[in-house]
Enzyme design. Sequence first.
Site, PDB file in Angstrom:
ATOM      1  N   TYR A   1     -48.275 -31.761 -31.902  1.00 12.63           N
ATOM      2  CA  TYR A   1     -47.717 -30.403 -31.915  1.00 12.63           C
ATOM      3  C   TYR A   1     -47.018 -30.069 -33.239  1.00 12.63           C
ATOM      4  CZ  TYR A   1     -48.322 -30.859 -26.849  1.00 12.63           C
ATOM      5  OH  TYR A   1     -48.838 -31.055 -25.597  1.00 12.63           O
TER       6      TYR A   1
ATOM      7  N   HIS B   1     -45.972 -22.870 -32.115  1.00 16.49           N
ATOM      8  CA  HIS B   1     -44.817 -22.983 -31.221  1.00 16.49           C
ATOM      9  C   HIS B   1     -43.696 -23.824 -31.834  1.00 16.49           C
ATOM     10  CE1 HIS B   1     -43.666 -21.438 -27.455  1.00 16.49           C
ATOM     11  NE2 HIS B   1     -44.022 -22.401 -26.649  1.00 16.49           N
TER      12      HIS B   1
ATOM     13  N   ASN C   1     -39.879 -25.919 -22.172  1.00 18.11           N
ATOM     14  CA  ASN C   1     -39.250 -25.269 -21.027  1.00 18.11           C
ATOM     15  C   ASN C   1     -38.033 -26.024 -20.493  1.00 18.11           C
ATOM     16  OD1 ASN C   1     -40.688 -27.401 -19.986  1.00 18.11           O
ATOM     17  ND2 ASN C   1     -41.605 -26.266 -18.294  1.00 18.11           N
TER      18      ASN C   1
END
Length: 199
Positions: free
Chosen positions: A14, A19, A66
């Site tokens: 990632y 993001h 989250n």
Amino acid sequence: MKLIFGLGNPGVEYARTRHNAGFMTVDRLAETLSAGGEKKHGKALVRTADAGAGRLLLAKPQSYMNLSGDPLWELMVFYKDGIEDLIVIHDDLDMPLGRLRFKSGGGTGGHKGLKSITARLGSDRYDRLKIGIGRPPAFMATEDYVLQPFSPEEKAILDEVLRTAVKGIGCWLDEGIAVAMNRYNAEDLRPPPPAEEAK
């Protein structure tokens, strides 16, 4: 101690995705300030640095997006930081790449990291720096888009955005959120459109 908290997902897969714009900003700030080495603190990776306004804690949560509120809360309790000492840096779909925006309080805009933070702090009255990443093309799901790396063309714009974000954080530290908003929210770092060919 001021707390600069950049959002992203942990893991090399990632690292350069849209993001993770918050992580990238924290890394660029750490490089600019010659921050100390990165170390684990609870559920976050942290570095410390000195700036004109005093000591800074630069943090990247190692939970997934989250669940960002939990590592932030741990750091704030440990370092006895108040909500006025905090700025959260995150990607934003509602602005194009090349725009950034300081904001004081407000809603989450559907961002799962901000939802977790607001719920854990029990307040939305914290400062943010939003890094525009633009909307996905019509054929692509948002979840897929934010987890894709920036394209080679986008990386040149991103580099300028990160450079400006570091300057903006310095302004926030020294002069406060209102001045940072006035100075940087109108910036457009996108290259000008190509001139029309002569007919």
